[in-house]
Scaffold this motif. Structure first.
Motif, PDB file in Angstrom:
ATOM      1  N   SER A 101      -1.495   3.633  54.276  1.00 57.40           N
ATOM      2  CA  SER A 101      -2.871   4.927  53.855  1.00 57.40           C
ATOM      3  C   SER A 101      -3.218   3.078  52.411  1.00 57.40           C
ATOM      4  O   SER A 101      -2.514   2.770  51.846  1.00 57.40           O
TER       5      SER A 101
ATOM      6  N   SER B 158      -9.422   1.935  57.993  1.00 58.54           N
ATOM      7  CA  SER B 158     -11.122   2.276  57.989  1.00 58.54           C
ATOM      8  C   SER B 158     -11.912   1.373  57.697  1.00 58.54           C
ATOM      9  O   SER B 158     -12.793   1.521  58.225  1.00 58.54           O
TER      10      SER B 158
ATOM     11  N   ARG C 282     -14.768   0.410  60.088  1.00 64.25           N
ATOM     12  CA  ARG C 282     -16.541   0.368  60.255  1.00 64.25           C
ATOM     13  C   ARG C 282     -17.104  -0.988  60.151  1.00 64.25           C
ATOM     14  O   ARG C 282     -18.036  -0.918  60.788  1.00 64.25           O
TER      15      ARG C 282
END
Ligand code: ADP
Ligand code: ADP
Length: 227
Positions: free
Chosen positions: A38, A43, A47
């Motif tokens: 994480s 992400s 994107r």
């Protein structure tokens, strides 16, 4: 010429680096996992890869065309590149076949029919064609989501933690089915996860992302030997 090429992508948020000079070259039909804990930048990378966010620096090339540059304004993703999230929503009041047909509504009726048949067959969903999403297991629903994403034959499929909401048994079953299926396709597939075991089960090539950078890339044997 590499089919899908990410060149020195960097992205910061409030002067904090999320992605730093990240490069990756993928051939047509290649299937790779990107693994990171994480906050490692998964992400952000996805994107940018999907055209949903603009990088500060670097270039993305698909099939000989630069598909995005930092100066270009951007509001939506590309048809050629499909992103699937863990919480991808099927239309609850549409059957499996209707869900898969949805992206094809503007195509010729005959083509839509045959394309849906092909996908139902490839994904082992023929017996479930008239069921509604709630009548399927989580793993089956995810299969329908992936089949739907492939309906218009995108050039790149991005899978963002697609197994997170599945229990272990469903997950392992889906991984074994999807592995062979996606490897056999022309579509370039990038599977992104925090789980190294899932990545090694699904793809031969695995890239490890840490603090926005690649720290290792290779097959299971190469990764075990260390950098
Ligand atoms: P994941 O690890 O699945 O990306 P996160 O909780 O890290 O989940 O992020 C969820 C969303 O919030 C992502 O779109 C991410 O880019 C965004 N995000 C993460 N950190 C921040 C932050 N510090 N400020 C604003 N948005 C953030
Ligand atoms: P991951 O998906 O691997 O959890 P992210 O790409 O979400 O990683 O985040 C990478 C870093 O960038 C984290 O430090 C996160 O807090 C930060 N970040 C991501 N999105 C945003 C955002 N929209 N605003 C501020 N910080 C963000």
């Amino acid at each position: 010429m590499t089919f899908y090429s990410l060149k020195k992508l960097s992205k910061s948020y409030q002067n904090k680096s999320a992605l730093h000079q990240f490069s990756l070259e993928l051939e047509e039909g290649e299937f790779i996992s990107i693994v990171g804990e994480s906050g490692s930048g998964k992400s952000t990378l996805l994107r940018i890869m999907a055209g949903l966010e603009i990088q500060d620096e670097g270039e993305v090339w698909l099939n000989g065309n630069q598909i995005l540059n930092p100066k270009k304004k951007l509001v939506a993703g590309y048809d050629e590149i499909k992103l699937i999230h863990q919480d991808y929503q099927l239309y609850p009041n549409s059957t499996v076949a209707e869900n898969i047909a949805r992206p094809l509504l503007h195509y010729e009726k005959e083509y839509t029919k045959s394309r849906v048949e092909t996908l139902l067959r490839q994904f082992g969903l023929l017996d479930f064609r008239d069921r509604f999403p709630r009548q399927l297991s989580g793993g089956q629903q995810q299969k329908v989501a992936i089949a739907t994403a492939l309906a218009i034959e995108p050039e790149v499929l991005l899978l963002d933690e697609p197994f997170s909401s599945l229990d272990t048994i469903q997950k392992h079953q889906l991984i074994s089915e999807l592995g062979d299926l996606l490897k056999a396709m022309d579509t370039t597939v990038v599977f992104v996860t925090h789980d190294l075991d899932d990545a090694l089960r699904l793809t031969d090539q695995v890239l490890i992302l840490q603090k926005g950078k690649t720290i290792q890339k290779g097959n299971s044997q190469e990764l075990c030997e260390g950098p």
